[in-house]
Design an enzyme around this catalytic site. Structure first.
Site, mmCIF file in Angstrom:
data_model
loop_
_atom_site.group_PDB
_atom_site.id
_atom_site.type_symbol
_atom_site.label_atom_id
_atom_site.label_comp_id
_atom_site.label_asym_id
_atom_site.label_seq_id
_atom_site.Cartn_x
_atom_site.Cartn_y
_atom_site.Cartn_z
ATOM 1 N N ASP A 37 27.312 -76.047 15.030
ATOM 2 C CA ASP A 37 26.806 -74.697 15.258
ATOM 3 C C ASP A 37 25.648 -74.618 16.250
ATOM 4 O O ASP A 37 25.735 -73.988 17.306
ATOM 5 C CB ASP A 37 26.410 -74.058 13.924
ATOM 6 N N GLU A 58 22.072 -66.819 8.013
ATOM 7 C CA GLU A 58 22.878 -66.603 9.212
ATOM 8 C C GLU A 58 23.483 -65.202 9.307
ATOM 9 O O GLU A 58 23.503 -64.593 10.388
ATOM 10 C CB GLU A 58 23.978 -67.665 9.296
ATOM 11 N N THR A 60 16.542 -71.939 16.166
ATOM 12 C CA THR A 60 17.602 -72.002 15.161
ATOM 13 C C THR A 60 17.049 -71.942 13.740
ATOM 14 O O THR A 60 17.792 -71.696 12.800
ATOM 15 C CB THR A 60 18.459 -73.268 15.358
#
Length: 628
Positions: free
Chosen positions: A346, A469, A555
């Site tokens: 990812d 997410e 992230t």
């Protein structure tokens, strides 16, 4: 007379069968869909392990010469048939303006959620790494069981949750607590510990947060209020360098330049270290290491991180352009040949794009565009356009990196970040569809199971560790479209978290998304990401949106200003193997033009208060996850 009765009976039977077929086709996207996924499927309870699915038929395999589709994963159902049934209920629930008073209440609720988790951590767990919210206690590394990587990869005995939450305090405007927390970190945290941690986790959670907080403290504009620290002497930056130096041994003695997955902060790479690492873990260090290098004027950190990215990139398949998910760092052999958008890959894709946005290096964008093209060709299934035409909605599946053939029928919750990444490249329409699929799963369970099997319409892995997410993609889609639908989504998520995960001393991991049983763990990313994105979704006037500064999220959700300091380096030639690499950097507004997606269309202004996804397609997705 008997034969006449027989003929009449056969005729009536035929007419009855035709009527039944007509009724079935009128109720849903297509007959094949009903054959595989009957309506009215009850919520799955505990079940025996399902038998391994049969090999996918040829029509399921992607075709390299054209855009890949689900190709009938759900029986080839068209999006238009019968989808208008119940459409009004979607429009009634989600369309129209979102009351400003309700929005303010939800903003305050998100702040309260963060405060409840943070205060309980400080009261019951600090200076340990994490909070055990059920037993109101702290948790550190599992010294008794070094093989417990689920804990030891993340917890390094360095007050992880406090460090990870620093910039969330600033974003929420709590200057007094931010200043107090920074001083606590400076005074009490040391990285000179006999802790073996994962390089990736230490980088994104700790290194990234220290750099973000340092940038906030030293910002002359102070958009979040007075976050300055009296007599601050770049202590957080020095701590970040100290940690990064302790991580550097992971990059040594590796034949490929791909780092070891773990390092002991005191003694370096353990003698029995594993030679296998995941692509995301090894290739998602460039943002934090690059920022550190450019703040210090020392190319070492960016150089090793960039070398790792290039090494992984060079190992991609010549046929598909895809990468696998696990690689041997000494041989370059792909141990895991699965290519997807979830765990193991990812953030590798995410950081190709974000490294370009932050540093302006052309090669990062070139790699991302090539990767995105391969993703669209081999991983994407479904109709060409999100909001028009027939066929199944877009979905990205897991395939073999060399052949592009389907490897399994599950997707994982980490993949829910991808719509947010698509927003950053302007592929908003495609992002809308993929986000809607994950939101439908959330609506069904009140959480995202770690793995969801789209063929069985049931979770394969049942826990939910408070991951951010879906909230992240919801926030970014709202920023791109300003569609109130995403405020409703955020409200649903917030309410589910309050209902199912709030416990005596914080918020707990869901052990089982169906039964709603809990685990005694509150991971640090709940405060650094989940609460932050929920808060920003409802806080339209936040300095992140209004200050005039431009920010990017790492992230781990840490904010970094798009600073000219990060787009200038004194060592550009160090990172270029060919002379033409020194060409002029691409400007920000060229990013969209470079995007390889055919769906790179801005959502029209007149759709601002409509559903972002037509109700017929929204109902189709709800059917496909067994919600209705």
């Amino acid at each position: 007379m008997q034969w006449r009765s027989l003929v009449l009976g056969l005729l009536l039977l035929r007419l009855g069968l035709h009527g039944l077929l007509w009724l079935v086709s009128a109720l849903g996207p297509g007959l094949g869909f009903h054959q595989r996924f009957p309506f009215g499927l009850p919520l799955p309870g505990p079940r025996a392990p399902a038998p391994a699915p049969a090999p996918a038929p040829p029509w399921l395999q992607p075709r390299p010469a054209e855009r890949a589709h689900w190709g009938g994963l759900f029986g080839g159902g068209g999006g238009g048939g019968g989808g208008s049934v119940g459409g009004d209920e979607y429009e009634k629930r989600y369309s129209g303006a979102f009351p400003s008073q309700l929005r303010a209440q939800l903003r305050d609720a998100a702040r309260g959620m963060f405060a409840f988790g943070y205060d309980n951590y400080m009261r019951h767990a600090f200076p340990q790494d994490e909070l055990n919210p059920l037993h109101c206690s702290g948790r550190g590394p599992d010294r008794a069981d070094p093989s417990n990587l689920n804990i030891n990869d993340v917890l390094g005995n360095y007050s992880l949750t406090l460090i990870d939450a620093l910039d969330t305090l600033a974003v929420m405007g709590n200057s007094s607590e931010f200043q107090k927390a920074v001083k606590l970190v400076i005074d009490t945290v040391s990285f000179d510990k006999d802790s073996t941690v994962q390089v990736f986790e230490a980088t994104i959670r700790v290194l990234g947060s220290l750099l973000s907080a340092h940038i906030i403290i030293t910002d002359t504009k102070q958009p979040f209020g007075d976050m300055t620290i009296k007599d601050y002497d770049d202590e957080l930056l020095h701590m970040a360098r100290d940690l990064a130096v302790r991580l550097l041994p992971a990059f040594e003695n590796t034949k490929t330049g791909i780092p070891y997955p773990r390092v002991n902060l005191k003694s370096g790479v353990p003698p029995d270290s594993n030679n296998e690492t995941c692509t995301a873990g090894a290739g998602s260090l460039l943002v934090e290491f690059g920022i550190l290098s450019r703040l210090l004027g020392d190319s070492t950190f960016e150089w090793v991180a960039r070398r790792a990215v290039k090494a992984l990139w060079s190992l991609r398949s010549n046929d598909t352009g895809l990468l696998g998910n696990v690689v041997n760092i000494q041989t370059g052999h792909w141990v895991g040949k699965q290519s997807g958008l979830g765990a193991g890959l990812d953030s590798f894709y995410e950081y190709l794009l974000k490294s370009y946005i932050l540093f302006g290096e052309k090669e990062d964008l070139e790699m991302f565009n090539d990767a995105y093209r391969s993703i669209q060709n081999y991983l994407r299934r479904g109709r060409e356009a999100c909001n028009e035409g027939e066929g199944d909605p877009p979905l990205y599946v897991n395939v073999n990196m060399f052949s592009g053939q389907l490897m399994n029928t599950w997707i994982d919750s980490l993949q829910a970040f991808f719509p947010g990444l698509q927003v950053l490249i302007g592929d908003v329409e495609d992002a809308i569809c993929l986000h809607a699929f994950y939101y439908a799963i959330w609506k069904r369970y009140g959480a995202l199971p770690e793995r969801y099997n789209w063929q069985l319409q049931a979770p394969d892995v049942l826990f939910y560790p408070l991951r951010p997410e879906l909230v992240e993609s919801t926030y970014l889609l709202y920023q791109a479209t300003k569609n109130p639908f995403y405020l409703h989504v955020g409200m649903d998520i917030l309410q589910s978290l309050e209902k199912y995960t709030k416990v005596k001393c914080g918020y707990a991991t869901l052990h089982h998304v169906i039964e709603k049983s809990k685990e005694d763990r509150m991971e640090s990313f709940f405060l650094s990401e989940t609460c932050k994105y929920l808060y920003l979704l409802f806080d339209e006037e936040n300095p992140v949106h209004k200050s005039g500064n431009k920010y990017m999220f790492t992230t781990e959700g840490h904010i970094v200003s798009l600073d000219k300091r990060f787009r200038d380096s004194l060592w550009q030639d160090t990172f270029r193997e060919e002379e033409e690499r020194s060409a002029e950097k691409i400007k920000h507004n060229e990013l969209k033009a470079m995007n390889s997606s055919s769906n790179c269309n801005k959502v029209p202004d007149e759709r601002r208060y409509w559903l972002p996804l037509k109700s017929i397609y929204m109902r189709q997705i709800d059917q496909m996850v067994g919600l209705i």
